[in-house]
Design a protein around this motif. Structure first.
Motif, short mmCIF file in Angstrom:
data_model
loop_
_atom_site.label_atom_id
_atom_site.label_comp_id
_atom_site.label_asym_id
_atom_site.label_seq_id
_atom_site.Cartn_x
_atom_site.Cartn_y
_atom_site.Cartn_z
N ARG A 140 0.84 -1.20 0.00
CA ARG A 140 0.00 0.00 0.00
C ARG A 140 0.87 1.25 0.00
N ARG A 141 0.27 2.32 -0.46
CA ARG A 141 0.91 3.63 -0.37
C ARG A 141 -0.17 4.68 -0.24
N VAL A 142 0.18 5.77 0.39
CA VAL A 142 -0.78 6.85 0.63
C VAL A 142 -0.45 8.00 -0.29
N THR A 143 -1.35 8.31 -1.21
CA THR A 143 -1.15 9.44 -2.11
C THR A 143 -1.63 10.72 -1.42
N ALA A 144 -1.28 11.85 -1.98
CA ALA A 144 -1.73 13.14 -1.44
C ALA A 144 -3.25 13.23 -1.49
N ASP A 145 -3.85 12.72 -2.57
CA ASP A 145 -5.31 12.74 -2.69
C ASP A 145 -5.96 11.86 -1.64
N ASP A 146 -5.37 10.69 -1.39
CA ASP A 146 -5.88 9.79 -0.36
C ASP A 146 -5.86 10.48 1.01
N PHE A 147 -4.73 11.09 1.31
CA PHE A 147 -4.60 11.72 2.62
C PHE A 147 -5.58 12.88 2.77
N ALA A 148 -5.71 13.68 1.71
CA ALA A 148 -6.64 14.82 1.74
C ALA A 148 -8.07 14.33 1.92
N TYR A 149 -8.42 13.27 1.19
CA TYR A 149 -9.77 12.71 1.34
C TYR A 149 -9.98 12.19 2.76
N GLY A 150 -8.94 11.54 3.31
CA GLY A 150 -9.04 11.02 4.66
C GLY A 150 -9.29 12.11 5.68
N VAL A 151 -8.57 13.23 5.55
CA VAL A 151 -8.77 14.37 6.47
C VAL A 151 -10.18 14.92 6.34
N LYS A 152 -10.64 15.07 5.09
CA LYS A 152 -11.99 15.59 4.86
C LYS A 152 -13.04 14.66 5.45
N ARG A 153 -12.89 13.36 5.24
CA ARG A 153 -13.87 12.40 5.74
C ARG A 153 -13.84 12.34 7.26
N PHE A 154 -12.65 12.39 7.84
CA PHE A 154 -12.52 12.40 9.30
C PHE A 154 -13.21 13.62 9.89
N THR A 155 -13.01 14.77 9.25
CA THR A 155 -13.61 16.01 9.73
C THR A 155 -15.13 15.95 9.65
N ALA A 156 -15.66 15.42 8.55
CA ALA A 156 -17.11 15.29 8.41
C ALA A 156 -17.68 14.43 9.53
N GLY A 157 -17.01 13.32 9.81
CA GLY A 157 -17.47 12.45 10.90
C GLY A 157 -17.38 13.13 12.25
N MET A 158 -16.31 13.87 12.47
CA MET A 158 -16.16 14.59 13.74
C MET A 158 -17.27 15.62 13.93
N CYS A 159 -17.61 16.32 12.86
CA CYS A 159 -18.69 17.31 12.94
C CYS A 159 -20.03 16.63 13.24
N LYS A 160 -20.28 15.50 12.60
CA LYS A 160 -21.50 14.75 12.89
C LYS A 160 -21.58 14.39 14.37
N LYS A 161 -20.45 13.89 14.87
CA LYS A 161 -20.42 13.41 16.25
C LYS A 161 -20.54 14.55 17.25
N VAL A 162 -19.66 15.54 17.13
CA VAL A 162 -19.55 16.58 18.15
C VAL A 162 -20.68 17.60 18.06
N MET A 163 -21.01 18.02 16.83
CA MET A 163 -22.02 19.07 16.67
C MET A 163 -23.45 18.53 16.77
N LEU A 164 -23.69 17.37 16.14
CA LEU A 164 -25.07 16.90 16.01
C LEU A 164 -25.41 15.76 16.98
N ALA A 165 -24.58 14.72 17.04
CA ALA A 165 -24.89 13.58 17.91
C ALA A 165 -24.88 13.98 19.39
N ASN A 166 -23.84 14.68 19.81
CA ASN A 166 -23.76 15.07 21.22
C ASN A 166 -24.89 16.01 21.61
N SER A 167 -25.21 16.96 20.73
CA SER A 167 -26.28 17.92 21.03
C SER A 167 -27.63 17.21 21.08
N SER A 168 -27.89 16.34 20.11
CA SER A 168 -29.16 15.59 20.09
C SER A 168 -29.25 14.66 21.28
N GLY A 169 -28.14 14.00 21.61
CA GLY A 169 -28.13 13.05 22.71
C GLY A 169 -28.39 13.70 24.06
#
Length: 462
Positions: free
Chosen positions: A178-207
């Motif tokens: 395996r190898r990590v391309t710049a696009d892979d890493f950028a997508y990973g950061v974006k996807r991680f951030t989206a999940g973090m926003c779901k969790k911290v902003m929406l799930a915690n507030s709703s919960g």
């Protein structure tokens, strides 16, 4: 340690990523990944690291035996060994207390209850290692000859404690190259951030709202439905957010995990809902239980109820989870036998309302582990012996109307569609928007995490 913690984001993850990328040597990368993963797991469960390593070792050996004696008796013995040991450990730690407690209750015996503490993530990594030995036995994947590589797969921290359930065949080639391309890493950061926003902003507030309302001793019709709707949002954004973060972290490390959620709250039937919700679990039961039992060809109804009984039990050793599983078994039975293709002829809004009504009601079975509390909620939700509303329910709804609206929109593809349309119309917007959204999203999450005290991950207990 959880992803949505300052310790993980500010210390653990940066150190791991730096160490991981110091060398391109695969053995080095797998070693760093294993050390990081075992440390991550030991942060919350130091004693059960031994169980994790043991489980990996058992199926590594069984895999080698299956490969050596493929299509012969030795392979069958190794598969049985894998099933007995792994499911035996799962049964002992997760279900022994439940069964002993019920035996004592119904038979008036006094068998000592061991009260084992449930190892975090055992339901997930047990299914993952089983997918390896079963697929090996079926000839659908090749043997992993390196224990280091196999342990890296089993212990991989992005999906170790709460999924998604990553089958060995999904990442087999990447464990070896395996190898990590710049696009892979950028997508990973974006996807991680989206999940973090779901969790911290929406799930915690709703919960926080859901817990405040549903744990109240005085429920009205309005507060019952408000509370369970907020829990409906919490469990979706909590679990899908975790899956997004896991997928993003995996991509940063060079692994491509499958999707685990596909906007389940836009489904028009219960069948469609389970094609979109916790995809890795539903496909696991489909491929390793439902189809081997006969699927749709032989005893389909029996197979449905067996699968959904097991699905309920997988989520927890409690009667409410069993009822939750059978609840969906009944709904799917009705759709497959009575409705069949009739749902396709019903207007979409009605199908949507029908689906979400039962999904929301199902989350009540999921939320209340105490059956008396569950029965009290059901009576309140349908107006038995309670008022229609009270001022507290009205005030809570008005205060959180904005949150409900955001959650409704965020649980649909609408934000993604709008963003893609803007990106198509403007190359400047496309180049700038994602970095800005990532920076702003992570910044807001950091600020919220500093002040939040309510930050659970619901699926950690499974």
């Amino acid at each position: 340690m959880v992803f949505s913690s300052l310790m993980f984001m500010c210390i653990f993850l940066p150190i791991v990523l730096i160490a991981y990328n110091l060398s391109k040597n695969l053995t080095y990368k797998n070693t760093v990944l294993i050390i990081a993963s075992l440390f991550f797991y030991a942060w919350g469960e130091p004693i059960w690291v031994v169980l994790l390593i043991f489980s990996a070792f058992v199926d590594y050996i069984n895999g080698r035996i299956i490969d050596k004696y493929y299509a012969r008796a030795g392979a069958t013995i190794a598969l049985v060994s894998s099933l007995v040991i792994n499911l035996g450990l799962l049964a002992m730690f997760k279900y022994s207390g439940f069964f002993i407690e019920n035996i004592n209750t119904f038979l008036h015996t006094s068998i000592p209850n061991p009260n084992f503490k449930l190892p975090i993530g055992i339901s997930f990594y047990t299914f993952q290692t089983l997918s390896y030995t079963i697929d090996m036995y079926r000839g659908k994947t090749r043997v992993q000859k390196s224990f280091l590589g196999f342990l890296a797969y089993v212990s991989m921290f992005p999906q170790l404690v709460a999924g998604p359930i990553v089958r060995y065949s999904t990442v087999a080639s990447e464990l070896n190259s395996r190898r990590v391309t710049a696009d892979d890493f950028a997508y990973g950061v974006k996807r991680f951030t989206a999940g973090m926003c779901k969790k911290v902003m929406l799930a915690n507030s709703s919960g926080a709202v859901a817990s405040m309302v549903l744990d109240s001793t005085r429920l009205t019709v309005a507060s019952s439905w408000l509370g369970i709707i907020m829990y409906t949002f919490q469990i979706y954004f909590d679990f899908s957010g975790y899956s997004d973060m896991a997928i993003g972290l995996g991509r940063m490390l060079g692994f491509h995990f499958g999707e685990n959620f596909e906007y389940p709250y836009i489904s028009r039937s219960i069948t469609e809902f389970w094609r979109r919700w916790h995809i890795s679990l539903s496909t696991f039961f489909r491929d390793y239980v439902y189809i081997p039992l006969g699927g749709n060809r032989y005893h389909a109804i029996r197979n449905i109820f067996i699968v959904w009984l097991l699905t309920g039990l997988w989520h927890g050793a409690s009667w409410n989870f069993i009822f939750w599983g059978l609840f969906y078994g009944v709904l799917l039975f009705i759709e497959k036998t009575l409705f069949k293709k009739k749902l396709q002829k019903i207007p979409a809004p009605i199908c949507y309302i029908y689906t979400m009504f039962f999904v929301i009601l199902g989350w009540a079975l999921f939320y209340f582990t105490d059956l008396n509390a569950l029965w009290t909620f059901i009576k309140s939700a349908f107006g038995v012996g309670t008022a229609l509303y009270d001022l507290t329910a009205v005030s809570t709804f008005c205060t959180n109307a904005w949150l409900i609206a955001v959650c409704v929109i965020a649980s649909t593809p609408i934000p993604t569609i709008i963003h893609k349309n803007f990106c198509k119309k403007s190359k400047v917007f496309a180049a700038i928007s994602e970095p800005v959204l990532v920076i702003v999203g992570l910044g807001v999450c950091f600020v919220l995490l500093v002040g939040q005290t309510y930050n659970p991950f619901l699926y950690f207990r499974f």
